[in-house]
Motif scaffolding. Structure first.
Motif, mmCIF file in Angstrom:
data_model
loop_
_atom_site.group_PDB
_atom_site.id
_atom_site.type_symbol
_atom_site.label_atom_id
_atom_site.label_comp_id
_atom_site.label_asym_id
_atom_site.label_seq_id
_atom_site.Cartn_x
_atom_site.Cartn_y
_atom_site.Cartn_z
ATOM 1 N N LYS A 52 18.523 -14.353 24.934
ATOM 2 C CA LYS A 52 19.077 -13.511 23.860
ATOM 3 C C LYS A 52 19.774 -14.435 22.865
ATOM 4 C CE LYS A 52 21.251 -10.844 26.917
ATOM 5 N NZ LYS A 52 20.541 -11.077 28.185
ATOM 6 N N LEU A 53 19.097 -14.695 21.736
ATOM 7 C CA LEU A 53 19.657 -15.593 20.727
ATOM 8 C C LEU A 53 20.837 -14.938 20.026
ATOM 9 C CD1 LEU A 53 16.382 -17.093 19.206
ATOM 10 C CD2 LEU A 53 17.870 -18.064 20.955
ATOM 11 N N PRO A 54 21.683 -15.740 19.395
ATOM 12 C CA PRO A 54 22.888 -15.177 18.759
ATOM 13 C C PRO A 54 22.544 -14.094 17.746
ATOM 14 C CG PRO A 54 23.001 -17.568 18.817
ATOM 15 C CD PRO A 54 21.616 -17.199 19.261
ATOM 16 N N ILE A 55 23.350 -13.052 17.746
ATOM 17 C CA ILE A 55 23.161 -11.964 16.796
ATOM 18 C C ILE A 55 23.745 -12.385 15.450
ATOM 19 C CG2 ILE A 55 23.629 -9.542 16.312
ATOM 20 C CD1 ILE A 55 21.881 -10.144 18.796
ATOM 21 N N GLN B 285 15.008 0.211 23.169
ATOM 22 C CA GLN B 285 15.301 -0.038 21.757
ATOM 23 C C GLN B 285 16.220 -1.252 21.596
ATOM 24 O OE1 GLN B 285 16.350 3.444 19.341
ATOM 25 N NE2 GLN B 285 15.617 4.751 21.023
ATOM 26 N N TYR B 286 17.165 -1.387 22.514
ATOM 27 C CA TYR B 286 18.049 -2.551 22.485
ATOM 28 C C TYR B 286 17.242 -3.828 22.683
ATOM 29 C CZ TYR B 286 21.820 -5.726 23.981
ATOM 30 O OH TYR B 286 22.681 -6.780 24.102
ATOM 31 N N VAL B 287 16.322 -3.799 23.664
ATOM 32 C CA VAL B 287 15.448 -4.939 23.904
ATOM 33 C C VAL B 287 14.632 -5.250 22.655
ATOM 34 C CG1 VAL B 287 13.384 -5.704 25.149
ATOM 35 C CG2 VAL B 287 15.297 -4.684 26.391
ATOM 36 N N ASN B 288 14.053 -4.221 22.045
ATOM 37 C CA ASN B 288 13.227 -4.438 20.861
ATOM 38 C C ASN B 288 14.032 -5.065 19.725
ATOM 39 O OD1 ASN B 288 10.649 -3.977 19.358
ATOM 40 N ND2 ASN B 288 11.999 -2.714 18.103
ATOM 41 N N ASN B 289 15.270 -4.599 19.543
ATOM 42 C CA ASN B 289 16.117 -5.171 18.492
ATOM 43 C C ASN B 289 16.467 -6.626 18.789
ATOM 44 O OD1 ASN B 289 17.176 -3.214 16.235
ATOM 45 N ND2 ASN B 289 17.015 -1.970 18.093
ATOM 46 N N ASN C 14 15.441 -9.833 16.539
ATOM 47 C CA ASN C 14 16.424 -10.850 16.161
ATOM 48 C C ASN C 14 15.920 -12.248 16.531
ATOM 49 O OD1 ASN C 14 19.223 -11.768 15.420
ATOM 50 N ND2 ASN C 14 19.221 -12.355 17.575
ATOM 51 N N ASN C 15 15.380 -12.386 17.738
ATOM 52 C CA ASN C 15 14.823 -13.680 18.156
ATOM 53 C C ASN C 15 13.697 -14.117 17.225
ATOM 54 O OD1 ASN C 15 16.596 -13.446 20.246
ATOM 55 N ND2 ASN C 15 15.077 -13.650 21.870
ATOM 56 N N GLN C 16 12.875 -13.148 16.839
ATOM 57 C CA GLN C 16 11.744 -13.430 15.953
ATOM 58 C C GLN C 16 12.231 -13.979 14.612
ATOM 59 O OE1 GLN C 16 9.118 -10.048 15.315
ATOM 60 N NE2 GLN C 16 8.825 -10.679 13.185
ATOM 61 N N ILE D 40 4.357 -3.815 27.018
ATOM 62 C CA ILE D 40 4.558 -4.187 28.418
ATOM 63 C C ILE D 40 5.758 -5.115 28.536
ATOM 64 C CG2 ILE D 40 3.545 -5.467 30.352
ATOM 65 C CD1 ILE D 40 0.794 -4.497 29.372
ATOM 66 N N ARG D 41 5.806 -6.098 27.645
ATOM 67 C CA ARG D 41 6.927 -7.040 27.652
ATOM 68 C C ARG D 41 8.254 -6.301 27.448
ATOM 69 N NH1 ARG D 41 7.241 -11.327 22.788
ATOM 70 N NH2 ARG D 41 7.019 -9.330 21.700
ATOM 71 N N GLU D 42 8.275 -5.384 26.503
ATOM 72 C CA GLU D 42 9.505 -4.632 26.209
ATOM 73 C C GLU D 42 9.969 -3.836 27.425
ATOM 74 O OE1 GLU D 42 10.242 -0.673 23.691
ATOM 75 O OE2 GLU D 42 9.661 -2.385 22.424
ATOM 76 N N LEU D 43 9.022 -3.202 28.117
ATOM 77 C CA LEU D 43 9.367 -2.389 29.277
ATOM 78 C C LEU D 43 9.912 -3.244 30.416
ATOM 79 C CD1 LEU D 43 6.285 -0.012 29.208
ATOM 80 C CD2 LEU D 43 8.658 0.667 28.846
ATOM 81 N N LYS D 44 9.258 -4.395 30.671
ATOM 82 C CA LYS D 44 9.726 -5.233 31.765
ATOM 83 C C LYS D 44 11.127 -5.769 31.474
ATOM 84 C CE LYS D 44 8.651 -9.020 34.844
ATOM 85 N NZ LYS D 44 7.658 -10.002 35.331
ATOM 86 N N TYR D 45 11.359 -6.176 30.229
ATOM 87 C CA TYR D 45 12.673 -6.691 29.870
ATOM 88 C C TYR D 45 13.742 -5.604 29.946
ATOM 89 C CZ TYR D 45 10.514 -11.005 28.132
ATOM 90 O OH TYR D 45 9.845 -12.189 28.012
ATOM 91 N N ALA D 46 13.362 -4.364 29.623
ATOM 92 C CA ALA D 46 14.317 -3.258 29.713
ATOM 93 C C ALA D 46 14.788 -3.071 31.152
ATOM 94 C CB ALA D 46 13.678 -1.968 29.195
#
Length: 773
Positions: A63-66, A145-149, A153-155, A175-181
């Motif tokens: 999780k890169l800096p916000i 949604q938190y994961v996606n945001n 941000n990382n992108q 799939i990536r979003e769900l696993k990270y959630a």
């Protein structure tokens, strides 16, 4: 509120892993696009492919800096400006109103406290709804949604081209979003996820996070949001532009009421609370928080200077892009030296001196910059214009900072005129001479082959190659006089006579040590003033007001020069401190030489300029270039040194076409004599009469006393006898021609020039030779 562990979706269990695998593989398209994935599409994805994707993904991600805004503060900690691409001010969950927390959960994920990152009931409801109606809905949880945001941000921070925007995702993205959630639910509590989401999500434009949104639309803090305000903001998250209350108030109101209805349906609020809130108006009270120096008002030019310092300093990043990213996203707190209250006064005085809105003043400007002796701290940096894009209709707006060099956003300086004369006097003293020594100021012309001593140049000398007619701006000064007297009345021929007797390199050694750079020395770039062209002694080179203020601050500080300094500390949001230039001071002039010089400069400021308006001790020097296109007064106490400049920007060259003499200034006709006493010195007096009250005013030291005069030989020309008197006595001034002068005459005339004069301007020295003053 702790979430219950459901074995159905607990990936620690065999059942959970199976369900997660099949659910992710089959339903990822539904969740990503808000539509059910056709059977063919699922088949193309394949269970094996899905299994490979899930297995290949790490269980968590970095999780890169916000991004957070950077803040520039004045010397008292008052905010001058903010810089951001995403306007965000993170707050703790306890500092977000309960109504806001309930609203976002009710509208975005009503089962938030019941699932473990993925909501099977929500998925089923979305599938059925999308099959049985024309509308499409997704089933992303708040955690997803938190994961996606976070991924977005990382992108942004890494420059990745992979899309994480809804509607543009591949099945693998979902799939990536769900696993990270699921993984994040194991690492963070529900409250931590909710806090992170509310600080991260976009609400509108560049407003990210609930605190920025609350300030933008209601001018309140997130902790003070009421029910209807919370519902409106929660409703915006789905489509920030569509539900913007400023641009689309009707849609925003309708959306808010639907959120209130959802809150009532889920039991988050009572029927009474719902009825009251739904009848209320939007009640917006917008406020703006513009990014950058344009929002800094009178502090805009200092802000711009600080920005340029950071963008040029590799301590803030290897490339300019890195440094810019840090400034706009790094959450820096940049503490500066600016006295913003005094700077506001400086800007006000600058505008009163030269009205930026006067039609006649399109290329006539004013500037004030102050430096603290002994520290180099820049206290003020103001001018009569607004920091904004230039306007063809008026000269009241510009991004040019008149105080500094071009590479730092400046205008490249202006001819210094007679403000350069003290450096010749310092060289005179350095080489063993005295202020009370006599100098022959009769000579006003030097042939082109005259050899000027310059030990640092090849051959040890320099020439002008063409005849140099020095000239004085006023009659009556072509005679023998003391060095003190020549400097007091700013006599060109006296200064040049001194220069003819000293090493020009001694003079330029002082200008270099005291930070005075010729702004056009090296192919248009700043560099040391060269002794090759002797006219520099009366101010032919372009120098900046900031350099002037800092150099004269050396005279105020017993010969110790301090490099100008604008930033005192830089710390990021995590407490990391960045390396900045330290206070840098060094003794560059003999203290007794400075005291002797100040003895003369004190008389100039006190008797000719201030006349009792500025509390002393004060000292300073006037300056006017050829044809008065640039006029100065640089003066100081032991606590503050200020350079005042008034002149032209585009027509700054000392040429007749650029003259301020008889020009329209402030929509009035100026007189035939325009010099430092006309605008620049009065501006300095107006400002410093208030500014000196905030800083120390100690003695400048004792002046070396002249020996008793020796008996004069009978053959000596008696016309020089008046020079044996102290130049501090008023009798000397009475012996001069009081009818004509620039700043070579007493400021008691003040060159009021009310337009009554019909005579032609006094013929100045040869253009390019420097000063009339």
């Amino acid at each position: 509120m702790a979430a219950k562990k459901s074995p159905f979706f607990d990936t620690a269990t065999t059942l959970g892993k199976i369900v997660a695998f099949f659910g992710i593989s089959a339903l990822c398209g539904v969740l990503a696009a808000g539509m059910i994935v056709p059977v063919a599409a699922i088949a193309k994805t394949g269970l094996t492919t899905g299994n490979n994707i899930v297995s290949a993904l790490p269980s968590t991600f970095e999780k890169l800096p916000i991004p957070q805004p950077s803040r520039v503060l004045d010397t008292e900690g008052k905010e001058i400006a903010t810089f951001y691409e995403q306007n965000r001010e993170p707050v703790k969950l306890k500092d977000i109103s309960p109504e806001m927390r309930k609203a976002i959960v009710s509208v975005e994920d009503e089962r938030f406290y019941e699932h473990n990152g993925i909501d099977p009931k929500g998925i089923a409801r979305a599938v059925v709804g999308n099959l049985t109606s024309s509308s499409r809905s997704g089933a992303s949880t708040l955690t997803q949604q938190y994961v996606n945001n976070l991924l977005v941000n990382n992108q942004i921070l890494t420059g990745s081209k992979d899309s994480t925007v809804s509607g543009q995702k591949e099945y693998s993205d979902k799939i990536r979003e769900l696993k990270y959630a699921v993984a994040i639910e194991k690492e963070m509590s529900k409250d931590e996820i909710l806090e992170g989401y509310l600080n991260l999500v976009l609400f509108s434009g560049r407003e990210y996070g609930v605190q920025a949104a609350a300030q933008r639309f209601f001018s309140v803090d997130a902790k003070d949001l009421n029910l209807q305000q919370s519902a409106m903001l929660a409703g915006m998250v789905q489509l920030p532009n569509v539900y913007n209350p400023i641009n689309n108030p009707e849609r925003s109101l309708d959306r808010r009421n639907k959120v209130l209805g959802n809150m009532y349906r889920t039991g988050a609020i009572t029927k009474k609370e719902y009825d009251k809130a739904v009848k209320s108006k939007l009640g917006t009270k917008p406020s703006s928080s513009a990014s950058g120096c344009m929002a800094a008002g009178d502090d805009g030019y200092f802000c711009d200077y600080v920005t340029n310092l950071i963008l040029k300093d590799k301590n803030f990043g290897k490339t300019k892009e890195d440094r810019q990213n840090l400034l706009f996203r790094g959450g820096l707190t940049i503490k500066t030296t600016l006295n913003s209250a005094l700077n506001k006064q400086a800007a006000k005085d600058s505008r009163e001196a030269i009205d930026p809105h006067a039609k006649s003043n399109k290329d006539i400007y004013s500037s004030l910059v102050s430096v603290e002796p002994g520290t180099g701290k820049i206290l003020t940096m103001a001018q009569n214009t607004e920091y904004a894009p230039e306007s063809k209709e008026s000269g009241s707006r510009t991004f040019y900072n008149f105080a500094v060099e071009r590479s730092l956003g400046g205008a490249g300086g202006f001819q210094g005129g007679s403000t350069m004369k003290p450096y010749t006097t310092l060289a005179w003293l350095h080489e063993g001479n005295h202020m009370y020594d006599k100098i022959n100021a009769k000579r006003q012309s030097y042939p082109g082959d005259y050899k000027w001593k310059a030990s640092c140049l090849p051959g040890g000398s320099t020439q002008t190659y063409t005849k140099w007619d020095v000239g004085n701006a006023s009659r009556g000064f072509a005679r023998t006089m003391t060095v003190d007297y020549g400097l007091m009345w700013s006599v060109n021929s006296a200064t040049v006579a001194e220069a003819a007797k000293v090493d020009l390199c001694t003079i330029t050694d002082y200008t270099t040590k005291l930070g005075l750079l010729d702004q056009d020395a090296d192919k248009g770039n700043p560099g040391p003033i060269s002794p090759a062209a002797p006219s520099f002694v009366i101010g032919s080179q372009n120098i900046t007001p900031l350099a002037q203020a800092a150099a004269f601050a050396t005279f105020a500080n017993k010969g110790e020069y301090c490099r100008p300094r604008a930033i005192t500390s830089v710390v990021d949001k995590d407490g990391t401190k960045y390396k900045i230039p330290k206070e840098e001071c060094s003794q560059e002039i003999d203290p007794q030489h400075v005291a002797d010089l100040n003895g003369t400069l004190k008389k100039i400021a006190t008797q000719r300029v201030s006349k009792g308006r500025v509390a002393g001790p004060i000292a300073g020097k006037t300056g006017t270039n050829n044809w008065s296109s640039s006029t100065w007064f640089v003066g100081y106490t032991t606590g503050i040194s200020t350079a005042s400049w008034v002149g032209r920007l585009d027509g700054k060259a000392g040429e007749e076409k650029n003259t301020l003499q008889n020009a329209m200034i402030n929509d009035k006709r100026a007189g035939s004599v325009v010099d430092s006493s006309t605008y620049a010195a009065p501006l300095w007096v107006d400002f410093m009469s208030k500014a000196v009250q905030q800083y120390e005013r100690n003695s400048f030291g004792s002046v070396s006393k002249a020996p008793k005069p020796k008996p004069k030989p009978k053959e000596e020309d008696s016309s020089d006898s008046s020079d044996d008197k102290s130049d501090s006595k008023k009798e000397d001034s009475k012996k001069e021609d009081s009818k004509k002068s620039d700043d070579n005459k007493s400021d008691s005339n003040k060159s009021e020039n009310k337009g009554k004069e019909k005579s032609k301007p006094t013929t100045p020295a040869k253009p390019g030779d420097g000063s009339n003053d």
